[in-house]
Design an enzyme around this catalytic site. Structure first.
Site, PDB file in Angstrom:
ATOM      1  N   ASP A 219      59.183  23.044  32.755  1.00 37.15           N
ATOM      2  CA  ASP A 219      58.655  23.556  31.489  1.00 37.15           C
ATOM      3  C   ASP A 219      57.212  24.069  31.621  1.00 37.15           C
ATOM      4  O   ASP A 219      56.514  24.219  30.627  1.00 37.15           O
ATOM      5  CB  ASP A 219      58.752  22.494  30.384  1.00 37.15           C
ATOM      6  CG  ASP A 219      57.982  21.245  30.739  1.00 37.15           C
ATOM      7  OD1 ASP A 219      57.502  21.143  31.883  1.00 37.15           O
ATOM      8  OD2 ASP A 219      57.862  20.368  29.868  1.00 37.15           O
TER       9      ASP A 219
ATOM     10  N   HIS B  83      49.617  41.261  54.674  1.00 43.93           N
ATOM     11  CA  HIS B  83      49.752  40.557  53.395  1.00 43.93           C
ATOM     12  C   HIS B  83      49.616  39.049  53.561  1.00 43.93           C
ATOM     13  O   HIS B  83      50.226  38.271  52.824  1.00 43.93           O
ATOM     14  CB  HIS B  83      51.091  40.911  52.729  1.00 43.93           C
ATOM     15  CG  HIS B  83      51.115  42.312  52.215  1.00 43.93           C
ATOM     16  ND1 HIS B  83      52.273  42.971  51.896  1.00 43.93           N
ATOM     17  CD2 HIS B  83      50.118  43.189  51.975  1.00 43.93           C
ATOM     18  CE1 HIS B  83      51.990  44.201  51.482  1.00 43.93           C
ATOM     19  NE2 HIS B  83      50.678  44.350  51.531  1.00 43.93           N
TER      20      HIS B  83
ATOM     21  N   ASP C 165      40.180  39.690  51.538  1.00 45.19           N
ATOM     22  CA  ASP C 165      40.552  40.767  50.614  1.00 45.19           C
ATOM     23  C   ASP C 165      40.784  40.095  49.273  1.00 45.19           C
ATOM     24  O   ASP C 165      41.803  39.432  49.081  1.00 45.19           O
ATOM     25  CB  ASP C 165      41.811  41.472  51.135  1.00 45.19           C
ATOM     26  CG  ASP C 165      42.240  42.645  50.247  1.00 45.19           C
ATOM     27  OD1 ASP C 165      41.761  42.749  49.102  1.00 45.19           O
ATOM     28  OD2 ASP C 165      43.082  43.436  50.712  1.00 45.19           O
TER      29      ASP C 165
ATOM     30  N   ASP D 153      38.848  45.196  43.765  1.00 44.27           N
ATOM     31  CA  ASP D 153      39.617  45.041  45.010  1.00 44.27           C
ATOM     32  C   ASP D 153      38.677  45.284  46.184  1.00 44.27           C
ATOM     33  O   ASP D 153      38.365  46.436  46.498  1.00 44.27           O
ATOM     34  CB  ASP D 153      40.772  46.065  44.981  1.00 44.27           C
ATOM     35  CG  ASP D 153      41.724  45.914  46.156  1.00 44.27           C
ATOM     36  OD1 ASP D 153      41.576  44.967  46.936  1.00 44.27           O
ATOM     37  OD2 ASP D 153      42.631  46.772  46.273  1.00 44.27           O
TER      38      ASP D 153
ATOM     39  N   HIS E  73      48.410  51.511  57.443  1.00 47.53           N
ATOM     40  CA  HIS E  73      48.508  51.649  55.979  1.00 47.53           C
ATOM     41  C   HIS E  73      47.689  52.850  55.518  1.00 47.53           C
ATOM     42  O   HIS E  73      46.941  53.445  56.299  1.00 47.53           O
ATOM     43  CB  HIS E  73      48.071  50.362  55.265  1.00 47.53           C
ATOM     44  CG  HIS E  73      46.670  49.893  55.552  1.00 47.53           C
ATOM     45  ND1 HIS E  73      45.565  50.474  54.997  1.00 47.53           N
ATOM     46  CD2 HIS E  73      46.205  48.883  56.344  1.00 47.53           C
ATOM     47  CE1 HIS E  73      44.478  49.838  55.405  1.00 47.53           C
ATOM     48  NE2 HIS E  73      44.824  48.881  56.247  1.00 47.53           N
TER      49      HIS E  73
ATOM     50  N   HIS F 147      44.323  53.682  47.149  1.00 44.07           N
ATOM     51  CA  HIS F 147      45.275  53.636  46.030  1.00 44.07           C
ATOM     52  C   HIS F 147      44.468  53.694  44.757  1.00 44.07           C
ATOM     53  O   HIS F 147      43.270  53.383  44.753  1.00 44.07           O
ATOM     54  CB  HIS F 147      46.154  52.371  46.090  1.00 44.07           C
ATOM     55  CG  HIS F 147      45.402  51.072  46.158  1.00 44.07           C
ATOM     56  ND1 HIS F 147      44.846  50.476  45.055  1.00 44.07           N
ATOM     57  CD2 HIS F 147      45.087  50.261  47.199  1.00 44.07           C
ATOM     58  CE1 HIS F 147      44.250  49.345  45.409  1.00 44.07           C
ATOM     59  NE2 HIS F 147      44.355  49.192  46.725  1.00 44.07           N
TER      60      HIS F 147
ATOM     61  N   HIS G  44      47.147  48.019  42.094  1.00 50.10           N
ATOM     62  CA  HIS G  44      47.730  49.280  42.551  1.00 50.10           C
ATOM     63  C   HIS G  44      48.077  50.018  41.269  1.00 50.10           C
ATOM     64  O   HIS G  44      49.169  49.890  40.736  1.00 50.10           O
ATOM     65  CB  HIS G  44      48.957  49.042  43.426  1.00 50.10           C
ATOM     66  CG  HIS G  44      48.616  48.332  44.710  1.00 50.10           C
ATOM     67  ND1 HIS G  44      49.540  47.699  45.497  1.00 50.10           N
ATOM     68  CD2 HIS G  44      47.426  48.158  45.346  1.00 50.10           C
ATOM     69  CE1 HIS G  44      48.937  47.166  46.555  1.00 50.10           C
ATOM     70  NE2 HIS G  44      47.647  47.430  46.474  1.00 50.10           N
TER      71      HIS G  44
ATOM     72  N   GLU H 156      39.753  52.028  51.923  1.00 51.97           N
ATOM     73  CA  GLU H 156      39.965  50.796  52.676  1.00 51.97           C
ATOM     74  C   GLU H 156      40.590  51.004  54.060  1.00 51.97           C
ATOM     75  O   GLU H 156      41.721  50.600  54.305  1.00 51.97           O
ATOM     76  CB  GLU H 156      40.810  49.825  51.863  1.00 51.97           C
ATOM     77  CG  GLU H 156      42.092  50.403  51.248  1.00 51.97           C
ATOM     78  CD  GLU H 156      42.916  49.325  50.533  1.00 51.97           C
ATOM     79  OE1 GLU H 156      43.191  48.290  51.157  1.00 51.97           O
ATOM     80  OE2 GLU H 156      43.271  49.541  49.366  1.00 51.97           O
TER      81      GLU H 156
ATOM     82  N   TYR I 147      43.925  46.933  63.309  1.00 50.24           N
ATOM     83  CA  TYR I 147      44.586  45.643  63.499  1.00 50.24           C
ATOM     84  C   TYR I 147      45.158  45.604  64.920  1.00 50.24           C
ATOM     85  O   TYR I 147      46.118  46.327  65.222  1.00 50.24           O
ATOM     86  CB  TYR I 147      45.704  45.455  62.462  1.00 50.24           C
ATOM     87  CG  TYR I 147      45.202  45.766  61.060  1.00 50.24           C
ATOM     88  CD1 TYR I 147      44.565  44.791  60.292  1.00 50.24           C
ATOM     89  CD2 TYR I 147      45.307  47.060  60.527  1.00 50.24           C
ATOM     90  CE1 TYR I 147      44.063  45.101  59.034  1.00 50.24           C
ATOM     91  CE2 TYR I 147      44.808  47.367  59.276  1.00 50.24           C
ATOM     92  CZ  TYR I 147      44.178  46.384  58.529  1.00 50.24           C
ATOM     93  OH  TYR I 147      43.679  46.694  57.297  1.00 50.24           O
TER      94      TYR I 147
ATOM     95  N   ARG J 220      39.307  45.097  58.103  1.00 49.42           N
ATOM     96  CA  ARG J 220      39.462  46.056  57.013  1.00 49.42           C
ATOM     97  C   ARG J 220      38.167  46.027  56.200  1.00 49.42           C
ATOM     98  O   ARG J 220      37.544  44.966  56.061  1.00 49.42           O
ATOM     99  CB  ARG J 220      40.663  45.714  56.118  1.00 49.42           C
ATOM    100  CG  ARG J 220      40.853  46.683  54.957  1.00 49.42           C
ATOM    101  CD  ARG J 220      42.247  46.619  54.303  1.00 49.42           C
ATOM    102  NE  ARG J 220      42.577  45.345  53.703  1.00 49.42           N
ATOM    103  CZ  ARG J 220      43.359  44.427  54.245  1.00 49.42           C
ATOM    104  NH1 ARG J 220      43.922  44.637  55.435  1.00 49.42           N
ATOM    105  NH2 ARG J 220      43.619  43.275  53.637  1.00 49.42           N
TER     106      ARG J 220
ATOM    107  N   GLU K  94      36.871  47.466  52.494  1.00 48.18           N
ATOM    108  CA  GLU K  94      37.424  48.076  51.276  1.00 48.18           C
ATOM    109  C   GLU K  94      36.396  48.080  50.159  1.00 48.18           C
ATOM    110  O   GLU K  94      35.846  47.040  49.799  1.00 48.18           O
ATOM    111  CB  GLU K  94      38.667  47.289  50.812  1.00 48.18           C
ATOM    112  CG  GLU K  94      39.231  47.783  49.497  1.00 48.18           C
ATOM    113  CD  GLU K  94      40.559  47.135  49.131  1.00 48.18           C
ATOM    114  OE1 GLU K  94      40.796  45.970  49.537  1.00 48.18           O
ATOM    115  OE2 GLU K  94      41.352  47.787  48.441  1.00 48.18           O
TER     116      GLU K  94
HETATM  117  N1  GLY Z   1      44.417  43.883  47.816  1.00 47.51           N
HETATM  118  C1  GLY Z   1      45.461  44.813  47.776  1.00 47.51           C
HETATM  119  C2  GLY Z   1      45.092  46.061  48.425  1.00 47.51           C
HETATM  120  O1  GLY Z   1      44.053  46.151  49.039  1.00 47.51           O
HETATM  121  O2  GLY Z   1      45.788  47.040  48.322  1.00 47.51           O
HETATM  122 MN    MN Z   2      43.285  47.849  47.931  1.00 47.18          MN
HETATM  123 MN    MN Z   3      42.416  44.808  48.790  1.00 50.64          MN
END
Ligand code: GLY
Ligand code: MN
Ligand code: MN
Length: 459
Positions: free
Chosen positions: A35, A242, A259, A270, A353, A357, A364, A407, A411, A428, A430
């Protein structure tokens, strides 16, 4: 005073046309276990049009410019348990809607609202069960056609209108996003400094310790939630795109990739920073870090009104691919020169990647990545790696007020062909950018990004 929400509702009314009706539910409450529910988060479209954060609410806009809110009725007994409800009596004054009713009246009121409209608009493929609910209301309208009622003859996706509106952030939204970005930047500073301090004190540092610092900083400055599951990745965990904050030890001599960004008043931030756990980059770490940073500088320089959404990505890839050749991550004897590496996508081994975005209420965020007037100008090609047939369409032309992330990353998973000294390094960087006429405003630079500045911060 007209609120931004009222202005947006008026714009929707204008776009759906005189015979249109738009229906926008908020998000349901979602059970977590037994619950206990997940923390409640409103639907972004609904919030964009109302500023209302309670569950169990719907907005109806008709083409004549009227808006009707359905919301949970006042119920003093339930409010003792679950908290305050605005209620339909207070909603028109509080939210500026023309009328408000109890959500218990949806099934009786909606058929009457739908009657004699030409087109019903709602967000497609977002709310499970919404279409069948609307079908039920349309069925009730149809039952009255013998008495002269007209039933809407077409259904259209409201996301087409709302996505375009949300893509360009107004001054009110930009202001909130700047504040969200500032809170997140301070949280990154806090996590970096805590990491170095704990290691220097000989403490056992785990990824979750740094996650706790982020959460503390977010909440302390008034953010309601993290905007997405924070990634806190020690060492080679950074090569898992991820990865989530977990329990791995943060070791002296390794890098940490964080991140994480907070959500403030419905808007996401972000940020990614990669830093040496002990506050000092090693030579190989610094070489890869400076390469990623140089690629980010190139992407930032390519971000301005009038440029294409893909331009920052293409700029990033050129710098990264050349660096991969220079540092021996890619062997020029096998993969050729820079243009060959780009054409064959050989760089994909270490950068897999996209660079950007949209960012807004959703991390996103919504909005087409293709320029609307050029959808038909696609060209078909074979992807060199997967063999798939891809249609390339002209990417979006950037306009002032659009917000995107920048970003780039690198890797180097253990076991790749790269020189041994780079194995297990994942980086990374960003930042969040508001597009301006002459360039872009980086709203996340409250946390440093140059390697020397990060080292100074952590000393
Ligand atoms: N934290 C999600 C991205 O960087 O797209
Ligand atoms: Mn991002
Ligand atoms: Mn991110």
């Amino acid at each position: 005073m007209t609120t931004p929400y009222a202005q947006r509702r008026a714009e929707v009314a204008r776009q759906i046309g005189r015979d249109g009706i738009a229906i926008v539910p908020t998000a349901p409450e979602r059970p977590r276990n037994r619950d206990a529910d997940f923390p409640y988060r409103h639907d972004s479209y609904f919030y964009y049009l109302t500023g209302f954060t309670e569950p169990n609410a719907w907005l109806v806009i008709t083409g004549d410019g009227r808006s009707t809110l359905f919301c949970a009725p006042k119920d003093l007994e339930r409010e003792i348990w679950d908290g305050y409800r605005l209620g339909p009596e207070a909603a028109p004054a509080a939210l500026g809607v023309d009328e408000a009713c109890s959500s218990a009246e949806l099934d009786t009121r909606l058929p009457r609202l739908l009657e004699n409209r030409g087109t019903v608009w709602f967000p497609f493929a977002i709310h499970a069960g919404l279409e069948s609910r609307i079908d039920g209301w349309l069925g009730s309208v149809r039952a009255r056609v013998r008495y002269g009622a007209l039933c809407p003859a077409s259904q259209r996706d409201l996301c087409g209108i709302l996505d375009e509106m949300r893509l360009v952030k107004d001054a009110h939204e930009q202001d909130i996003m700047r504040r969200a970005a500032q809170i997140s930047a301070q949280a990154h500073v806090r996590a970096m400094q805590t990491c170095a301090r704990m290691l220097r004190a000989g403490r056992d540092v785990r990824e979750y310790h740094l996650d706790a610092e982020l959460l503390h900083a977010f909440r302390q400055d008034g953010s309601q939630f993290p905007a997405y599951g924070s990634i806190v990745a020690a060492g080679a965990n950074a090569c898992v795109l991820h990865y989530r904050a977990d329990a791995a030890p943060v070791r002296d001599g390794e890098l940490v990739l964080i991140d994480a960004g907070c959500e403030l008043d419905g808007y996401a931030s972000d940020i990614t920073r990669t830093f040496p756990a002990n506050g000092r980059f090693t030579g190989p770490q610094r070489a890869l870090y400076d390469l990623v940073l140089a690629s980010q500088h190139a992407a930032v320089a390519a971000t301005r009104a009038g440029a294409r959404f893909n331009d920052p990505h293409d700029a990033t890839v050129r710098v990264l691919a050349q660096g991969m050749l220079d540092l021996g991550l890619l062997d020029g004897n096998k993969v050729g020169g820079l243009d060959d590496v780009i054409a064959s996508r050989a760089y994909f081994a270490y950068y897999m990647h996209r660079t950007s975005h949209w960012l807004g209420m959703d991390v996103h965020d919504c909005g087409s990545y293709v320029e609307p007037g050029e959808v038909g100008d696609g060209s078909v090609r074979q992807d060199p790696l997967s063999g798939e047939t891809i249609t390339d369409r002209p990417s979006r032309i950037l306009r002032p007020g659009m917000v995107l992330t920048i970003e780039p990353g690198l890797y180097v998973r253990p076991g790749t062909d790269a020189p041994e000294q780079f194995h297990g390094i994942g980086i990374r960087i960003e930042d969040d950018a508001i597009v301006t006429a002459g360039g872009c405003e980086l709203i996340t630079r409250g946390v440093p990004v140059e390697a020397g500045e990060i080292e100074a911060l952590m000393r």
